[in-house]
Design a protein around this motif. Structure first.
Motif, PDB file in Angstrom:
ATOM      1  N   LEU A   1      -3.438   4.875 -10.727  1.00  0.00           N
ATOM      2  CA  LEU A   1      -1.721   5.941 -10.562  1.00  0.00           C
ATOM      3  C   LEU A   1      -1.057   5.443 -11.890  1.00  0.00           C
ATOM      4  O   LEU A   1      -1.241   4.328 -12.454  1.00  0.00           O
ATOM      5  N   SER A   2      -0.251   6.426 -11.149  1.00  0.00           N
ATOM      6  CA  SER A   2       1.414   5.801 -12.539  1.00  0.00           C
ATOM      7  C   SER A   2       2.698   6.306 -12.581  1.00  0.00           C
ATOM      8  O   SER A   2       2.588   6.886 -10.816  1.00  0.00           O
ATOM      9  N   GLY A   3       3.228   6.466 -13.109  1.00  0.00           N
ATOM     10  CA  GLY A   3       4.822   7.475 -12.748  1.00  0.00           C
ATOM     11  C   GLY A   3       5.388   6.536 -11.311  1.00  0.00           C
ATOM     12  O   GLY A   3       5.703   5.357 -11.339  1.00  0.00           O
ATOM     13  N   GLU A   4       6.355   6.987 -10.593  1.00  0.00           N
ATOM     14  CA  GLU A   4       6.759   6.267  -9.522  1.00  0.00           C
ATOM     15  C   GLU A   4       5.789   5.463  -8.851  1.00  0.00           C
ATOM     16  O   GLU A   4       6.875   4.398  -8.755  1.00  0.00           O
ATOM     17  N   ASP A   5       4.534   5.515  -8.662  1.00  0.00           N
ATOM     18  CA  ASP A   5       3.937   4.816  -7.808  1.00  0.00           C
ATOM     19  C   ASP A   5       3.436   3.311  -8.684  1.00  0.00           C
ATOM     20  O   ASP A   5       3.882   2.309  -8.684  1.00  0.00           O
ATOM     21  N   TYR A   6       4.157   3.606  -9.983  1.00  0.00           N
ATOM     22  CA  TYR A   6       4.100   3.004 -10.915  1.00  0.00           C
ATOM     23  C   TYR A   6       4.958   1.528 -11.525  1.00  0.00           C
ATOM     24  O   TYR A   6       5.265   0.421 -10.653  1.00  0.00           O
ATOM     25  N   ASP A   7       6.659   1.889 -10.687  1.00  0.00           N
ATOM     26  CA  ASP A   7       7.108   1.988 -10.832  1.00  0.00           C
ATOM     27  C   ASP A   7       7.530   0.599  -9.849  1.00  0.00           C
ATOM     28  O   ASP A   7       8.140  -0.362  -9.737  1.00  0.00           O
ATOM     29  N   GLY A   8       7.215   1.706  -7.997  1.00  0.00           N
ATOM     30  CA  GLY A   8       7.379   0.922  -7.124  1.00  0.00           C
ATOM     31  C   GLY A   8       6.505  -0.106  -6.882  1.00  0.00           C
ATOM     32  O   GLY A   8       6.922  -0.912  -6.105  1.00  0.00           O
TER      33      GLY A   8
ATOM     34  N   ASP B   1      -2.846   7.223   4.870  1.00  0.00           N
ATOM     35  CA  ASP B   1      -1.803   7.143   6.148  1.00  0.00           C
ATOM     36  C   ASP B   1      -0.513   6.440   5.428  1.00  0.00           C
ATOM     37  O   ASP B   1       0.030   6.584   6.197  1.00  0.00           O
ATOM     38  N   ALA B   2      -1.669   5.470   4.857  1.00  0.00           N
ATOM     39  CA  ALA B   2       0.271   4.036   4.644  1.00  0.00           C
ATOM     40  C   ALA B   2       0.804   4.677   3.023  1.00  0.00           C
ATOM     41  O   ALA B   2       1.695   4.466   3.220  1.00  0.00           O
ATOM     42  N   TYR B   3       0.547   5.464   2.734  1.00  0.00           N
ATOM     43  CA  TYR B   3       0.918   5.981   1.309  1.00  0.00           C
ATOM     44  C   TYR B   3       1.673   6.744   1.477  1.00  0.00           C
ATOM     45  O   TYR B   3       2.590   7.454   2.308  1.00  0.00           O
ATOM     46  N   ARG B   4       3.272   6.349   0.988  1.00  0.00           N
ATOM     47  CA  ARG B   4       4.447   6.931   1.073  1.00  0.00           C
ATOM     48  C   ARG B   4       5.489   6.989   2.381  1.00  0.00           C
ATOM     49  O   ARG B   4       5.982   7.837   2.761  1.00  0.00           O
ATOM     50  N   LYS B   5       3.767   6.159   3.282  1.00  0.00           N
ATOM     51  CA  LYS B   5       4.550   5.737   4.044  1.00  0.00           C
ATOM     52  C   LYS B   5       4.863   4.848   5.203  1.00  0.00           C
ATOM     53  O   LYS B   5       5.630   4.430   6.379  1.00  0.00           O
ATOM     54  N   ALA B   6       4.258   3.741   4.979  1.00  0.00           N
ATOM     55  CA  ALA B   6       3.912   2.121   5.595  1.00  0.00           C
ATOM     56  C   ALA B   6       4.027   1.711   4.500  1.00  0.00           C
ATOM     57  O   ALA B   6       3.423   1.345   3.328  1.00  0.00           O
ATOM     58  N   HIS B   7       4.806   0.467   4.895  1.00  0.00           N
ATOM     59  CA  HIS B   7       4.586  -0.468   4.079  1.00  0.00           C
ATOM     60  C   HIS B   7       3.369  -1.943   4.205  1.00  0.00           C
ATOM     61  O   HIS B   7       3.972  -2.383   5.436  1.00  0.00           O
TER      62      HIS B   7
ATOM     63  N   ALA C   1       0.840  -0.965   0.035  1.00  0.00           N
ATOM     64  CA  ALA C   1      -0.132   0.036   0.272  1.00  0.00           C
ATOM     65  C   ALA C   1       1.045   1.272  -0.061  1.00  0.00           C
ATOM     66  O   ALA C   1       0.271   2.514  -0.334  1.00  0.00           O
ATOM     67  N   PHE C   2       2.208   1.029  -0.106  1.00  0.00           N
ATOM     68  CA  PHE C   2       2.947   2.028  -0.085  1.00  0.00           C
ATOM     69  C   PHE C   2       3.053   2.875  -0.493  1.00  0.00           C
ATOM     70  O   PHE C   2       3.345   4.145  -0.981  1.00  0.00           O
ATOM     71  N   TRP C   3       2.332   2.491  -2.416  1.00  0.00           N
ATOM     72  CA  TRP C   3       2.688   3.109  -3.964  1.00  0.00           C
ATOM     73  C   TRP C   3       1.163   3.012  -3.857  1.00  0.00           C
ATOM     74  O   TRP C   3       1.046   3.567  -4.960  1.00  0.00           O
ATOM     75  N   LEU C   4      -0.666   3.232  -3.521  1.00  0.00           N
ATOM     76  CA  LEU C   4      -1.390   3.554  -3.810  1.00  0.00           C
ATOM     77  C   LEU C   4      -1.955   4.730  -3.305  1.00  0.00           C
ATOM     78  O   LEU C   4      -1.901   4.968  -2.403  1.00  0.00           O
ATOM     79  N   PRO C   5      -1.992   5.606  -3.986  1.00  0.00           N
ATOM     80  CA  PRO C   5      -2.177   7.033  -3.591  1.00  0.00           C
ATOM     81  C   PRO C   5      -3.346   7.010  -2.615  1.00  0.00           C
ATOM     82  O   PRO C   5      -3.840   7.799  -2.127  1.00  0.00           O
ATOM     83  N   ASP C   6      -4.230   6.151  -3.171  1.00  0.00           N
ATOM     84  CA  ASP C   6      -5.941   5.886  -2.176  1.00  0.00           C
ATOM     85  C   ASP C   6      -5.558   5.404  -0.852  1.00  0.00           C
ATOM     86  O   ASP C   6      -6.617   4.873  -0.188  1.00  0.00           O
ATOM     87  N   ALA C   7      -4.547   5.315  -0.785  1.00  0.00           N
ATOM     88  CA  ALA C   7      -4.508   3.972   0.855  1.00  0.00           C
ATOM     89  C   ALA C   7      -3.998   5.028   2.155  1.00  0.00           C
ATOM     90  O   ALA C   7      -4.110   4.385   2.906  1.00  0.00           O
TER      91      ALA C   7
END
Length: 168
Positions: A124-131, A90-96, A82-88
């Motif tokens: 999602l796209s870009g860096e989130d896609y790669d992640g 508090d987990a988005y880019r903060k928690a695995h 969920a680290f890479w899911l913009p809709d997640a």
């Protein structure tokens, strides 16, 4: 839970009424220290809608194999980070945190993904896609695909099958 949320969104997206698949909910029970896990039984999805859920043996990247299945018209269910899911939230880019999504659309060249998660459709796209799809995973993914290989019940037949599952 993420599994039920996913199917509540996916079944209507595939043209099926989710209400017909809810008989399993009456089986939830308290096991002394927890409630049993709420999950759509795969055999119910087969009996009601002719849907077969098969494990996707990942011998290539999730990206490559998801693309193959999506081209065949099959949604791909993947446990992701969920680290890479913009809709997640508090987990988005903060928690695995492990969660499940249904991949519906994938544009490898444009690095875009359309997916069902939680209460709706997201992209999602870009860096989130790669992640999500290209970098070595922090959480090893588990994947399945949804194959339409049986007869989807409709009308009175669907009602009768749903009631039979409830009685069972």
């Amino acid at each position: 839970n993420c599994s039920v949320d996913l199917w509540v969104e996916l079944l209507p997206a595939l043209g099926h009424p989710v209400e017909a698949a809810l008989p399993f909910t009456v089986l939830q029970d308290f096991e002394g220290d927890q409630f049993t896990f709420f999950k759509f039984p795969l055999e119910d999805l087969q009996a009601l809608f002719g849907l077969s859920v098969q494990e996707l043996a990942l011998y290539e990247s999730v990206e490559a194999q998801a693309l193959t299945q999506l081209r065949r018209g099959r949604p791909v269910l993947v446990e992701v980070d969920a680290f890479w899911l913009p809709d997640a939230g508090d987990a988005y880019r903060k928690a695995h945190v492990k969660t499940s999504v249904a991949l519906i659309a994938l544009d490898r060249g444009g690095k875009r993904v359309g997916y069902l998660h939680g209460t709706g459709y997201h992209e999602l796209s870009g860096e989130d896609y790669d992640g999500l799809l290209r970098q070595p995973a922090v959480l090893f993914p588990y994947a399945e695909f949804v194959k339409r290989d049986g007869v989807a019940q409709t009308g009175r037949d669907l009602l009768d099958t749903s009631v039979a599952l409830l009685r069972g």
